[in-house]
Scaffold this motif. Sequence first.
Motif, PDB file in Angstrom:
ATOM      1  N   TYR A  14     -22.861  -1.221   6.242  1.00  0.00           N
ATOM      2  CA  TYR A  14     -21.568  -2.092   6.824  1.00  0.00           C
ATOM      3  C   TYR A  14     -20.701  -1.586   5.598  1.00  0.00           C
ATOM      4  N   GLU A  15     -19.223  -1.787   6.022  1.00  0.00           N
ATOM      5  CA  GLU A  15     -18.383  -2.097   5.083  1.00  0.00           C
ATOM      6  C   GLU A  15     -17.370  -2.758   5.558  1.00  0.00           C
ATOM      7  N   LEU A  16     -16.476  -3.391   4.721  1.00  0.00           N
ATOM      8  CA  LEU A  16     -15.132  -4.173   4.931  1.00  0.00           C
ATOM      9  C   LEU A  16     -14.277  -3.294   5.423  1.00  0.00           C
ATOM     10  N   ASP A  17     -13.620  -3.706   6.530  1.00  0.00           N
ATOM     11  CA  ASP A  17     -12.317  -2.787   7.040  1.00  0.00           C
ATOM     12  C   ASP A  17     -11.219  -3.000   5.960  1.00  0.00           C
ATOM     13  N   GLY A  18     -10.279  -2.156   6.157  1.00  0.00           N
ATOM     14  CA  GLY A  18      -9.075  -2.586   5.327  1.00  0.00           C
ATOM     15  C   GLY A  18      -8.577  -1.293   4.727  1.00  0.00           C
ATOM     16  N   ARG A  19      -9.644  -0.219   4.637  1.00  0.00           N
ATOM     17  CA  ARG A  19      -9.232   1.126   4.258  1.00  0.00           C
ATOM     18  C   ARG A  19      -8.650   1.854   5.641  1.00  0.00           C
ATOM     19  N   PRO A  20      -7.711   2.804   5.272  1.00  0.00           N
ATOM     20  CA  PRO A  20      -7.534   3.480   6.459  1.00  0.00           C
ATOM     21  C   PRO A  20      -8.448   3.856   7.318  1.00  0.00           C
ATOM     22  N   HIS A  21      -8.305   4.283   8.662  1.00  0.00           N
ATOM     23  CA  HIS A  21      -9.300   4.772   9.446  1.00  0.00           C
ATOM     24  C   HIS A  21     -10.149   6.133   8.842  1.00  0.00           C
ATOM     25  N   HIS A  22     -11.310   6.062   8.765  1.00  0.00           N
ATOM     26  CA  HIS A  22     -12.092   7.256   8.202  1.00  0.00           C
ATOM     27  C   HIS A  22     -13.614   7.183   8.892  1.00  0.00           C
ATOM     28  N   HIS A  23     -14.309   8.216   8.113  1.00  0.00           N
ATOM     29  CA  HIS A  23     -15.528   8.376   8.750  1.00  0.00           C
ATOM     30  C   HIS A  23     -16.444   8.816   7.653  1.00  0.00           C
ATOM     31  N   HIS A  24     -17.799   9.203   7.694  1.00  0.00           N
ATOM     32  CA  HIS A  24     -18.790   9.121   6.875  1.00  0.00           C
ATOM     33  C   HIS A  24     -19.744  10.384   7.024  1.00  0.00           C
ATOM     34  N   LEU A  25     -20.247  10.871   5.863  1.00  0.00           N
ATOM     35  CA  LEU A  25     -21.224  11.796   5.759  1.00  0.00           C
ATOM     36  C   LEU A  25     -22.444  10.905   5.292  1.00  0.00           C
ATOM     37  N   VAL A  26     -23.543  11.179   6.243  1.00  0.00           N
ATOM     38  CA  VAL A  26     -24.727  10.094   5.966  1.00  0.00           C
ATOM     39  C   VAL A  26     -26.122  10.891   5.665  1.00  0.00           C
ATOM     40  N   CYS A  27     -26.745  10.909   4.412  1.00  0.00           N
ATOM     41  CA  CYS A  27     -27.813  11.543   4.253  1.00  0.00           C
ATOM     42  C   CYS A  27     -28.976  10.931   4.854  1.00  0.00           C
ATOM     43  N   VAL A  28     -29.615  11.624   5.776  1.00  0.00           N
ATOM     44  CA  VAL A  28     -30.827  11.020   6.531  1.00  0.00           C
ATOM     45  C   VAL A  28     -31.978  10.898   5.556  1.00  0.00           C
ATOM     46  N   SER A  29     -32.327  11.298   4.404  1.00  0.00           N
ATOM     47  CA  SER A  29     -33.240  11.125   3.517  1.00  0.00           C
ATOM     48  C   SER A  29     -33.119   9.777   2.694  1.00  0.00           C
ATOM     49  N   CYS A  30     -32.049   9.591   1.906  1.00  0.00           N
ATOM     50  CA  CYS A  30     -32.124   8.354   0.989  1.00  0.00           C
ATOM     51  C   CYS A  30     -31.102   7.507   1.698  1.00  0.00           C
ATOM     52  N   GLY A  31     -30.514   7.818   2.684  1.00  0.00           N
ATOM     53  CA  GLY A  31     -29.434   6.681   3.161  1.00  0.00           C
ATOM     54  C   GLY A  31     -28.141   6.583   2.593  1.00  0.00           C
ATOM     55  N   LYS A  32     -27.822   7.263   1.859  1.00  0.00           N
ATOM     56  CA  LYS A  32     -26.578   7.091   1.285  1.00  0.00           C
ATOM     57  C   LYS A  32     -25.472   7.697   2.066  1.00  0.00           C
ATOM     58  N   SER A  33     -24.297   6.852   1.930  1.00  0.00           N
ATOM     59  CA  SER A  33     -23.198   7.261   2.875  1.00  0.00           C
ATOM     60  C   SER A  33     -21.814   7.721   2.139  1.00  0.00           C
ATOM     61  N   PHE A  34     -21.120   8.772   2.456  1.00  0.00           N
ATOM     62  CA  PHE A  34     -19.945   9.287   1.585  1.00  0.00           C
ATOM     63  C   PHE A  34     -18.727   9.090   2.511  1.00  0.00           C
ATOM     64  N   CYS A  35     -17.611   8.492   2.264  1.00  0.00           N
ATOM     65  CA  CYS A  35     -16.589   8.295   2.964  1.00  0.00           C
ATOM     66  C   CYS A  35     -15.671   9.773   3.100  1.00  0.00           C
ATOM     67  N   LEU A  36     -15.335  10.089   4.450  1.00  0.00           N
ATOM     68  CA  LEU A  36     -14.354  11.060   4.282  1.00  0.00           C
ATOM     69  C   LEU A  36     -13.095  10.340   4.314  1.00  0.00           C
ATOM     70  N   PRO A  37     -12.106  11.128   3.390  1.00  0.00           N
ATOM     71  CA  PRO A  37     -10.915  10.527   3.338  1.00  0.00           C
ATOM     72  C   PRO A  37      -9.774  10.236   4.416  1.00  0.00           C
ATOM     73  N   TYR A  38     -10.210  10.957   5.684  1.00  0.00           N
ATOM     74  CA  TYR A  38      -9.416  10.812   6.696  1.00  0.00           C
ATOM     75  C   TYR A  38     -10.471  11.079   8.040  1.00  0.00           C
ATOM     76  N   CYS A  39      -9.549  11.040   9.114  1.00  0.00           N
ATOM     77  CA  CYS A  39     -10.369  11.167  10.464  1.00  0.00           C
ATOM     78  C   CYS A  39     -10.189  12.596  10.775  1.00  0.00           C
ATOM     79  N   PRO A  40     -11.002  13.522  10.910  1.00  0.00           N
ATOM     80  CA  PRO A  40     -11.141  14.915  11.287  1.00  0.00           C
ATOM     81  C   PRO A  40     -10.687  15.137  12.890  1.00  0.00           C
ATOM     82  N   MET A  41     -11.097  13.789  13.518  1.00  0.00           N
ATOM     83  CA  MET A  41     -10.885  13.807  14.929  1.00  0.00           C
ATOM     84  C   MET A  41      -9.708  13.683  15.753  1.00  0.00           C
TER      85      MET A  41
END
Length: 153
Positions: free
Chosen positions: A90-117
Amino acid sequence: MAIEETKQTQTENVLDLLKEKGYKFTPQRRAVIGTLIEAKEPLSVKEMVDRLREDYPDMSADTVYRNLKVLYDLGVVSLISQQGKEGARYELDGRPHHHHLVCVSCGKSFCLPYCPMEEKMEELARQAHFQVLGHTFEVFGYCCDCQKGEATS
């Protein structure tokens, strides 16, 4: 000082919305909101409980889940699906719309700075005469730390 003022303003904005919608703001709810504001990355419920128990030793995962559901339903919190061992983040909304890269091993997620879609989706929706209300997009894989671990195993 400006960062602290921004965090205070974010907290007040969320609490004002809760009040407007008829929800009480309890110390636990304020703590959940504060934890989300302080977080530098999306958090799992377990990570939130661990952080919250420093000040609230009796804080339960159920309390965190209930508060997150209210905040999610109000559109204050975003849910990041995850295939890893800890489930959603979970994350607090308020940043510009964006998406994430999610590691299936450790669970870390990394924000993509924009929406590629966004552009492509708008075009496809227009062609289909479809009104888009929202979307999610997450890319699953292995972070660099987990890739290194796989190479040494």
